[in-house]
Write a protein that holds these residues in place. Structure first.
Motif, mmCIF file in Angstrom:
data_model
loop_
_atom_site.group_PDB
_atom_site.id
_atom_site.type_symbol
_atom_site.label_atom_id
_atom_site.label_comp_id
_atom_site.label_asym_id
_atom_site.label_seq_id
_atom_site.Cartn_x
_atom_site.Cartn_y
_atom_site.Cartn_z
ATOM 1 N N ALA A 297 20.512 -6.085 10.432
ATOM 2 C CA ALA A 297 19.220 -6.587 11.123
ATOM 3 C C ALA A 297 18.628 -7.910 10.642
ATOM 4 C CB ALA A 297 18.008 -5.607 10.564
ATOM 5 N N ALA A 298 18.402 -8.790 11.693
ATOM 6 C CA ALA A 298 17.878 -10.116 11.620
ATOM 7 C C ALA A 298 17.465 -10.638 12.776
ATOM 8 C CB ALA A 298 19.295 -11.054 11.303
ATOM 9 N N GLU A 299 16.652 -11.613 12.828
ATOM 10 C CA GLU A 299 16.285 -12.496 13.802
ATOM 11 C C GLU A 299 17.575 -13.500 13.763
ATOM 12 O OE1 GLU A 299 14.028 -12.621 15.934
ATOM 13 O OE2 GLU A 299 12.734 -10.827 15.159
ATOM 14 N N SER A 300 18.352 -13.529 15.181
ATOM 15 C CA SER A 300 19.550 -14.282 15.148
ATOM 16 C C SER A 300 19.884 -15.477 16.088
ATOM 17 C CB SER A 300 20.705 -13.154 15.466
ATOM 18 O OG SER A 300 20.349 -12.658 16.951
ATOM 19 N N HIS A 301 18.647 -15.968 16.533
ATOM 20 C CA HIS A 301 18.845 -16.860 17.655
ATOM 21 C C HIS A 301 18.338 -18.364 17.057
ATOM 22 C CE1 HIS A 301 19.899 -18.921 21.327
ATOM 23 N NE2 HIS A 301 18.637 -19.071 21.825
ATOM 24 N N VAL A 302 19.198 -19.254 17.105
ATOM 25 C CA VAL A 302 18.801 -20.608 16.186
ATOM 26 C C VAL A 302 17.551 -21.203 17.373
ATOM 27 C CG1 VAL A 302 19.594 -22.975 16.026
ATOM 28 C CG2 VAL A 302 21.206 -21.018 15.696
ATOM 29 N N ASP A 303 17.687 -21.238 18.408
ATOM 30 C CA ASP A 303 16.677 -21.775 19.182
ATOM 31 C C ASP A 303 15.296 -21.150 19.006
ATOM 32 O OD1 ASP A 303 18.446 -23.637 20.450
ATOM 33 O OD2 ASP A 303 18.852 -22.210 22.096
ATOM 34 N N ARG A 304 15.198 -19.876 18.970
ATOM 35 C CA ARG A 304 13.738 -18.906 18.517
ATOM 36 C C ARG A 304 13.447 -19.597 17.032
ATOM 37 N NH1 ARG A 304 12.589 -14.267 21.661
ATOM 38 N NH2 ARG A 304 14.208 -13.977 23.257
ATOM 39 N N SER A 305 14.404 -19.731 16.149
ATOM 40 C CA SER A 305 13.977 -20.278 14.836
ATOM 41 C C SER A 305 13.448 -21.533 14.836
ATOM 42 C CB SER A 305 15.226 -20.186 13.963
ATOM 43 O OG SER A 305 16.142 -21.251 13.842
ATOM 44 N N ILE A 306 13.756 -22.655 15.623
ATOM 45 C CA ILE A 306 13.175 -23.638 15.806
ATOM 46 C C ILE A 306 11.624 -23.330 16.147
ATOM 47 C CG2 ILE A 306 13.335 -25.830 16.964
ATOM 48 C CD1 ILE A 306 16.399 -25.286 16.903
ATOM 49 N N THR A 307 11.453 -22.549 17.039
ATOM 50 C CA THR A 307 9.823 -22.202 17.620
ATOM 51 C C THR A 307 9.434 -21.525 16.632
ATOM 52 O OG1 THR A 307 10.777 -20.701 19.173
ATOM 53 C CG2 THR A 307 10.120 -22.808 20.004
ATOM 54 N N ASP A 308 9.943 -20.618 15.952
ATOM 55 C CA ASP A 308 9.102 -19.875 15.293
ATOM 56 C C ASP A 308 9.840 -19.469 13.871
ATOM 57 O OD1 ASP A 308 7.126 -17.868 14.249
ATOM 58 O OD2 ASP A 308 7.835 -16.288 15.619
ATOM 59 N N PRO A 309 9.871 -20.434 12.871
ATOM 60 C CA PRO A 309 10.555 -20.321 11.856
ATOM 61 C C PRO A 309 10.134 -19.170 10.726
ATOM 62 C CG PRO A 309 9.398 -22.428 11.902
ATOM 63 C CD PRO A 309 9.366 -21.759 13.078
ATOM 64 N N LEU A 310 8.871 -18.829 10.694
ATOM 65 C CA LEU A 310 8.180 -18.041 9.820
ATOM 66 C C LEU A 310 8.702 -16.371 10.181
ATOM 67 C CD1 LEU A 310 4.741 -18.865 9.227
ATOM 68 C CD2 LEU A 310 6.644 -19.546 7.990
ATOM 69 N N ALA A 311 9.030 -16.293 11.224
ATOM 70 C CA ALA A 311 9.562 -14.939 11.811
ATOM 71 C C ALA A 311 10.921 -14.751 11.159
ATOM 72 C CB ALA A 311 9.637 -14.869 13.157
ATOM 73 N N PHE A 312 11.684 -15.812 10.968
ATOM 74 C CA PHE A 312 12.876 -15.583 10.476
ATOM 75 C C PHE A 312 12.802 -15.626 8.994
ATOM 76 C CE2 PHE A 312 16.082 -16.470 13.661
ATOM 77 C CZ PHE A 312 15.069 -16.567 14.881
ATOM 78 N N ALA A 313 11.898 -16.243 8.340
ATOM 79 C CA ALA A 313 11.884 -16.242 6.856
ATOM 80 C C ALA A 313 11.721 -14.673 6.559
ATOM 81 C CB ALA A 313 10.643 -17.184 6.139
ATOM 82 N N LYS A 314 10.549 -14.009 7.535
ATOM 83 C CA LYS A 314 10.015 -12.714 7.208
ATOM 84 C C LYS A 314 11.233 -11.523 7.158
ATOM 85 C CE LYS A 314 6.285 -9.474 8.322
ATOM 86 N NZ LYS A 314 5.666 -8.917 9.383
ATOM 87 N N THR A 315 11.696 -11.804 8.407
ATOM 88 C CA THR A 315 12.860 -10.613 8.462
ATOM 89 C C THR A 315 14.073 -10.946 7.770
ATOM 90 O OG1 THR A 315 12.057 -9.942 10.721
ATOM 91 C CG2 THR A 315 14.401 -9.616 10.356
ATOM 92 N N ASN A 316 14.535 -12.057 7.917
ATOM 93 C CA ASN A 316 16.021 -12.314 7.254
ATOM 94 C C ASN A 316 15.830 -12.368 5.729
ATOM 95 O OD1 ASN A 316 16.531 -12.230 9.820
ATOM 96 N ND2 ASN A 316 17.112 -14.469 10.089
ATOM 97 N N ILE A 317 14.658 -12.914 5.295
ATOM 98 C CA ILE A 317 14.723 -13.269 3.640
ATOM 99 C C ILE A 317 13.977 -11.968 3.172
ATOM 100 C CG2 ILE A 317 14.144 -14.618 1.761
ATOM 101 C CD1 ILE A 317 14.104 -16.971 3.711
ATOM 102 N N LEU A 318 12.725 -11.591 3.315
ATOM 103 C CA LEU A 318 12.054 -10.633 2.907
ATOM 104 C C LEU A 318 12.326 -9.358 3.313
ATOM 105 C CD1 LEU A 318 9.304 -10.112 1.286
ATOM 106 C CD2 LEU A 318 7.980 -9.934 3.241
#
Ligand code: NAD
Ligand code: TYD
Length: 350
Positions: free
Chosen positions: A84-105
């Protein structure tokens, strides 16, 4: 041997292939698929296995600590295969916090629940973390990523995955939690969400829409057919050594523009269009910020130690992939229209 395996992100692209493989190949294992059903999760990917006796779907979010704690206590998972992860680089550029939350936390919450459940009683337990080659950053014109290449991530996506890899290793070092990690190159195949290059371009060609090539199109990726990734995950899960990392790649580097031209040629043939018709749709657009020039994997470790190598050539895999999308136009249309999100409501809440 019977096992309870939690697979996270099983309604997504790679996860759905991994869930299907484990449910079908290992009737003695109980497979629990935990997925939050974000925009990228689609239970229609798994209709063929949803009534199997050894399969259970759990709808939940890996960042919900109480929920994760409760399912570990209820089901006592022996093993975790974490996709489970946020997986799309382009989305990570517009919403980096969502990536930190799901992928790290989210990864930390899973690690913590696993550690607290088993304490030091680690016999036959394993946390398998599925990661990406993007953690290594970018290559120049030459060289390959090996398992000892230093981490040097450039996008919020790859930085969040790199961080999650570090936490998995830290739990191994600090608490003795048994783990394996694999870092894989770009996947393609059936059921990939049409925001990623190959399914997006297949859909655009079908609908005569332009093909937006970032920058000069000379970026290079190493492409792997998704079923070959699922087979590699099965091997690493069963035969990988504790605390080891395995790089998985396709031995298959393509500059984007060459790949897109090959895709156009195959699509023209399959759609019965005039040669060169789809290529006319290519449009060069503004580059992605922080765009990594080149990824390429040295997969010799998994090849030598576990005997894995890709089973199909890129031309074969791409042809199978296009055929799948052409025979499943409705799947694509339901995604593009958002209708696939109704499936859960109809299937699980009525
Ligand atoms: P995907 O985006 O298709 O699927 C991700 C799945 O995770 C979805 O089903 C989504 O609903 C679920 N999810 C997202 N956030 C969640 C949360 N907070 N709680 C529970 N579920 C959540 O991704 P994918 O391409 O199948 O990638 C799967 C894994 O493999 C990821 O960890 C990714 O980093 C890694 N990976 C992907 C590639 C690739 O080319 N796609 C290559 C190497 C590694
Ligand atoms: P993508 O499928 O997003 O995977 P990743 O960024 O994780 O490698 O993109 C693959 C390559 O294709 C990457 O170099 C960016 C490029 N690309 C385009 O040129 N146009 C597009 O519309 C997309 C989505 C990607």
């Amino acid at each position: 041997m019977s096992k309870k395996i939690l697979i996270t992100g099983g309604a997504g692209f790679i996860g759905s292939h991994v869930v299907r493989l484990f449910v079908n190949n290992y009737p003695n294992y109980q497979i629990f698929n935990l997925d939050a059903l974000t925009y990228a999760g689609n239970l229609e990917n798994l209709t063929d296995v949803e009534s199997s006796a050894n399969y259970t779907f759990l709808k939940g979010d890996i960042t919900d600590e109480d929920y994760i704690k409760s399912i570990f206590e209820t089901h006592q998972f022996d093993n975790v295969i974490h996709l489970a992860a946020e997986s799309h680089v382009d989305r990570s550029i517009t919403d980096p916090l969502a990536f930190a939350k799901t992928n790290i936390l989210g990864t930390m919450i899973l690690l913590n629940a696993f550690k607290n459940l088993w304490q030091d009683n680690w016999q036959d337990k394993l946390f398998y973390h599925v990661s990406t080659d993007e953690v290594y950053g970018t290559l120049g014109e030459t060289g390959l990523f090996t398992e000892s290449t230093s981490y040097d991530p450039n996008s919020p996506y790859s930085a969040s995955k790199a961080s999650s890899d570090h936490f998995v290793r830290a739990y191994g070092e600090t608490y003795g939690l048994p783990y394996v990690i694999s870092n894989c190159s770009n996947n393609y195949g059936a059921n990939q969400f049409p925001e990623k290059l190959i399914p997006l371009f297949i859909n655009n060609i079908i609908n005569n829409k332009s093909l937006p090539v970032y920058g000069d199109g000379k970026y290079t990726r190493d492409w792997l057919y998704v079923l070959d990734h699922a087979i590699a995950i099965d091997l690493v899960f069963h035969k990988g050594k504790n605390e080891e990392t395995y790089n998985i790649g396709g031995f298959n580097e393509w500059q984007n523009i060459d790949l897109i031209k090959l895709l156009c040629v195959q699509m023209d043939k399959k759609l019965g269009r005039k040669e060169g018709e789809s290529e006319k749709l290519i449009t060069y657009v503004k580059d992605r910020p922080g765009h990594d020039l080149r990824y390429a994997i040295d997969a010799s470790k998994i090849n030598k130690e576990l005997g894995w190598r890709p089973s199909v050539t890129f031309e074969q895999g791409l042809s199978k992939t296009i055929d799948w999308y052409l025979s499943n136009i409705e799947w694509m249309e339901r995604i593009v229209s958002g209708a696939y999100e109704d499936y859960y409501q109809n299937q699980y809440t009525k």
